[in-house]
Design an enzyme around this catalytic site. Structure first.
Site, PDB file in Angstrom:
ATOM      1  N   HIS A 229      -1.931   5.428   3.240  1.00 28.53           N
ATOM      2  CA  HIS A 229      -3.207   6.131   3.467  1.00 28.53           C
ATOM      3  C   HIS A 229      -3.525   6.900   2.180  1.00 28.53           C
ATOM      4  CE1 HIS A 229      -6.411   7.960   5.651  1.00 28.53           C
ATOM      5  NE2 HIS A 229      -5.758   8.714   6.519  1.00 28.53           N
ATOM      6  N   HIS A 268      -7.684  -2.983   3.139  1.00 23.91           N
ATOM      7  CA  HIS A 268      -8.176  -1.979   4.085  1.00 23.91           C
ATOM      8  C   HIS A 268      -8.260  -2.606   5.467  1.00 23.91           C
ATOM      9  CE1 HIS A 268     -10.579   1.252   5.784  1.00 23.91           C
ATOM     10  NE2 HIS A 268     -10.156   1.958   4.756  1.00 23.91           N
ATOM     11  N   ASP A 321      -8.889   4.345  -3.254  1.00 30.43           N
ATOM     12  CA  ASP A 321      -7.774   4.917  -3.999  1.00 30.43           C
ATOM     13  C   ASP A 321      -7.518   4.238  -5.333  1.00 30.43           C
ATOM     14  OD1 ASP A 321      -7.121   6.961  -2.294  1.00 30.43           O
ATOM     15  OD2 ASP A 321      -5.822   5.733  -1.051  1.00 30.43           O
TER      16      ASP A 321
HETATM   17  N1  CMC Z   1      -1.596  -5.991  -1.610  1.00 31.81           N
HETATM   18  C1  CMC Z   1      -1.207  -7.233  -1.266  1.00 31.81           C
HETATM   19  N2  CMC Z   1      -1.391  -7.744  -0.035  1.00 31.81           N
HETATM   20  C2  CMC Z   1      -1.968  -6.955   0.875  1.00 31.81           C
HETATM   21  C3  CMC Z   1      -2.405  -5.656   0.585  1.00 31.81           C
HETATM   22  C4  CMC Z   1      -2.191  -5.175  -0.711  1.00 31.81           C
HETATM   23  N3  CMC Z   1      -2.556  -3.944  -1.047  1.00 31.81           N
HETATM   24  N4  CMC Z   1      -2.947  -5.118   1.686  1.00 31.81           N
HETATM   25  C5  CMC Z   1      -2.861  -6.046   2.649  1.00 31.81           C
HETATM   26  N5  CMC Z   1      -2.271  -7.151   2.159  1.00 31.81           N
HETATM   27  C6  CMC Z   1      -1.984  -8.382   2.902  1.00 31.81           C
HETATM   28  C7  CMC Z   1      -0.709  -8.219   3.730  1.00 31.81           C
HETATM   29  O1  CMC Z   1       0.438  -8.563   3.005  1.00 31.81           O
HETATM   30  C8  CMC Z   1      -1.005  -9.138   4.889  1.00 31.81           C
HETATM   31  O2  CMC Z   1      -0.797 -10.454   4.449  1.00 31.81           O
HETATM   32  P1  CMC Z   1      -0.196 -11.579   5.440  1.00 31.81           P
HETATM   33  O3  CMC Z   1      -1.188 -11.700   6.549  1.00 31.81           O
HETATM   34  O4  CMC Z   1      -0.081 -12.793   4.586  1.00 31.81           O
HETATM   35  O5  CMC Z   1       1.132 -11.030   5.913  1.00 31.81           O
HETATM   36  C9  CMC Z   1      -2.507  -8.967   5.120  1.00 31.81           C
HETATM   37  O6  CMC Z   1      -3.031  -8.598   3.851  1.00 31.81           O
HETATM   38  C10 CMC Z   1      -2.851  -7.897   6.153  1.00 31.81           C
HETATM   39  O7  CMC Z   1      -2.193  -6.680   5.765  1.00 31.81           O
HETATM   40  P2  CMC Z   1      -1.811  -5.509   6.764  1.00 31.81           P
HETATM   41  O8  CMC Z   1      -0.815  -4.628   6.114  1.00 31.81           O
HETATM   42  O9  CMC Z   1      -1.461  -6.088   8.097  1.00 31.81           O
HETATM   43  O10 CMC Z   1      -3.205  -4.787   6.909  1.00 31.81           O
HETATM   44  P3  CMC Z   1      -3.448  -3.393   7.616  1.00 31.81           P
HETATM   45  O11 CMC Z   1      -4.839  -3.422   8.083  1.00 31.81           O
HETATM   46  O12 CMC Z   1      -2.386  -3.108   8.610  1.00 31.81           O
HETATM   47  O13 CMC Z   1      -3.233  -2.331   6.437  1.00 31.81           O
HETATM   48  C11 CMC Z   1      -3.618  -1.081   4.478  1.00 31.81           C
HETATM   49  C12 CMC Z   1      -4.270  -1.781   5.687  1.00 31.81           C
HETATM   50  C13 CMC Z   1      -4.662  -0.253   3.758  1.00 31.81           C
HETATM   51  C14 CMC Z   1      -2.516  -0.135   4.984  1.00 31.81           C
HETATM   52  C15 CMC Z   1      -3.017  -2.169   3.551  1.00 31.81           C
HETATM   53  O14 CMC Z   1      -4.059  -2.946   3.027  1.00 31.81           O
HETATM   54  C16 CMC Z   1      -2.182  -1.551   2.447  1.00 31.81           C
HETATM   55  O15 CMC Z   1      -1.002  -1.278   2.668  1.00 31.81           O
HETATM   56  N6  CMC Z   1      -2.758  -1.330   1.235  1.00 31.81           N
HETATM   57  C17 CMC Z   1      -2.042  -0.679   0.151  1.00 31.81           C
HETATM   58  C18 CMC Z   1      -2.046   0.828   0.346  1.00 31.81           C
HETATM   59  C19 CMC Z   1      -3.397   1.441   0.077  1.00 31.81           C
HETATM   60  O16 CMC Z   1      -4.042   1.155  -0.922  1.00 31.81           O
HETATM   61  N7  CMC Z   1      -3.824   2.352   0.969  1.00 31.81           N
HETATM   62  C20 CMC Z   1      -5.082   3.079   0.832  1.00 31.81           C
HETATM   63  C21 CMC Z   1      -6.066   2.663   1.880  1.00 31.81           C
HETATM   64  S1  CMC Z   1      -7.751   3.213   1.511  1.00 31.81           S
HETATM   65  C22 CMC Z   1      -7.705   4.906   1.586  1.00 31.81           C
HETATM   66  C23 CMC Z   1      -7.463   5.375   2.953  1.00 31.81           C
HETATM   67  O17 CMC Z   1      -8.342   5.286   3.804  1.00 31.81           O
HETATM   68  O18 CMC Z   1      -6.385   5.901   3.183  1.00 31.81           O
END
Ligand code: CMC
Length: 385
Positions: A229, A268, A321
């Site tokens: 987050h 996201h 971010d």
């Molecule tokens: N880099 C590489 N792959 C990614 C990323 C990333 N940053 N984010 C998602 N994916 C892939 C993930 O590996 C998965 O792939 P697969 O289906 O092949 O296993 C798919 O996309 C879905 O990912 P998820 O983790 O299930 O998605 P989520 O909706 O649960 O998580 C998230 C959303 C923001 C936590 C995630 O995208 C993430 O961990 N991003 C990196 C951390 C980040 O930048 N966070 C800030 C978010 S924006 C500010 C805020 O609101 O806090």
């Protein structure tokens, strides 16, 4: 659908696709990358508004007229001031502690200074007033902690300055130039609210028990801190520093993708398009970057290019971010204050949602699908292996 002895109910991992409340504050259209605050696109707010005005708008539902904004600003300035007890307390915080922990502790202390009446006895007016106090004082706490840990004198606010500029004054000990104050104000506006994000949801949960607003905000700060987050912004800069230069980006990112590692600042739950806040901050980052930052920005742009080529088809784009850290770096903010600054902005949304939900309150009490054993015999101690 999960099954439990007492009934069946839906299960959504990470509550994806679940609506937990009704809110008129902000809306994200994730397919088209659109964010609105009470109907107004974020780009328009960024260009025309101020953090004070955006906060009023989020809290009370109308764009304030001049008198309303003046009164609100004056009231917020009164609440900025640190009490002498707070100053003494902050001076004694462990110097190596994380500023997010300092922030939680400060809000907790603030709640003890003027304890609000218990839950059902507190009026909405009193609840709102406490919320406004927290919004006003969070930046003072962040600046005070940073100065104390660096052995500098803690400063009181300069009430001739607006909210963002005053924070920079309290942090650096001198009035900021116009451009620095403007970029921070812009970042504050962009981060002020964002639908039912994890930290906002956690403030709802705490508030829904009719707990006090201080406890709700502490919960929000704790939730925001995590790297999935608000903690991602710190890690973006660390990652780019590790990559070092645009030439190294290809190998680094391709290796990370191959190993299924997440790239901070991308992806996201709701946006499956470019985050509109990242677009705005990217332009600022490019223009603001000084000598030291410009290499980082070039590296970031290369990382984005590779990520767009490799994973944008999966709906993974830069989020807010990815570029916010550059703005903060360019105005002299230390890396471990990036997430506290996110909290200083998002607190408007947290408080607004708590006020809004109080008027439709029902305690949050979801279920878990029990998948453990049932009818297990209790084994006396001397018969256990
Ligand atoms: N880099 C590489 N792959 C990614 C990323 C990333 N940053 N984010 C998602 N994916 C892939 C993930 O590996 C998965 O792939 P697969 O289906 O092949 O296993 C798919 O996309 C879905 O990912 P998820 O983790 O299930 O998605 P989520 O909706 O649960 O998580 C998230 C959303 C923001 C936590 C995630 O995208 C993430 O961990 N991003 C990196 C951390 C980040 O930048 N966070 C800030 C978010 S924006 C500010 C805020 O609101 O806090």
């Amino acid at each position: 659908m999960g099954k439990e002895p007492s009934g069946e109910f839906e299960y959504s991992r990470g509550l994806e696709g679940v609506s937990a409340a009704i809110s008129a504050m902000s809306r994200i259209d994730g397919d088209d990358g659109i964010l609105i605050y009470r109907g107004i696109p974020i780009e328009i707010m960024a260009e025309n508004s101020t953090f004070e005005e955006a906060t009023y708008f989020l809290l009370f539902g109308n764009l304030p007229n001049k008198k309303e904004l003046d009164d609100f600003t004056t009231e917020m300035k009164e609440y900025r001031k640190l009490t002498s007890e707070e100053i003494e307390w902050i001076k004694n915080f462990p110097k190596g502690g994380h500023p997010m922990d300092a922030l939680k502790t400060c809000v907790s202390y603030m709640g003890m200074e003027e304890p609000p009446p218990p839950g059902e006895k507190q009026t909405l007016r009193g609840f709102t007033k406490n919320g406004k106090k927290i919004i006003a004082r969070l930046p003072s706490f962040v600046a005070a902690f940073d100065r104390a840990r660096n052995g500098k004198e803690i400063l009181q606010p300069d009430n001739s300055l607006p909210h963002a500029a005053n924070f920079l004054y309290m942090l650096h000990g001198e009035k900021p130039d116009e451009e620095s104050a403007k970029i921070l104000d812009l970042a504050f506006i962009l981060h002020a609210d964002h639908g039912m994000n994890a930290s906002t949801f956690s403030t709802y949960v705490t508030s829904s028990t009719l707990s006090d607003i201080y406890s709700s905000i502490i919960t929000g700060i704790g939730t925001l801190r995590g790297p999935l987050h608000g903690g991602a912004n710190e890690r973006v800069v660390a990652m780019l520093q590790q990559i070092g230069s645009p030439e190294n980006a290809e190998d680094y990112i391709m290796k990370a993708i191959k190993e299924h590692k997440k790239i901070m600042g991308f992806g996201h739950r709701v946006y499956k398009a470019y985050d509109p806040r990242a677009k705005i901050l990217k332009d600022y980052a490019k223009n603001l970057a000084g000598k030291e930052e410009s290499k980082l920005v070039e590296t970031a742009i290369k990382v984005e290019e590779i990520m767009m080529r490799e994973v944008s088809k999966k709906g993974i784009f830069p989020n807010v971010d990815f570029y916010s850290g550059f703005a903060y770096k360019a105005i002299g903010i230390p890396t471990d204050l990036f997430t506290p600054i996110f909290a200083v902005s998002r607190v408007s949304g947290w408080v607004g949602h708590c006020i809004e939900y109080r008027q439709q309150n029902r305690i949050f009490r979801p279920r878990a699908i029990y998948n453990g054993p049932i009818d297990v015999e209790y084994t006396p101690m001397d018969e256990r292996e």
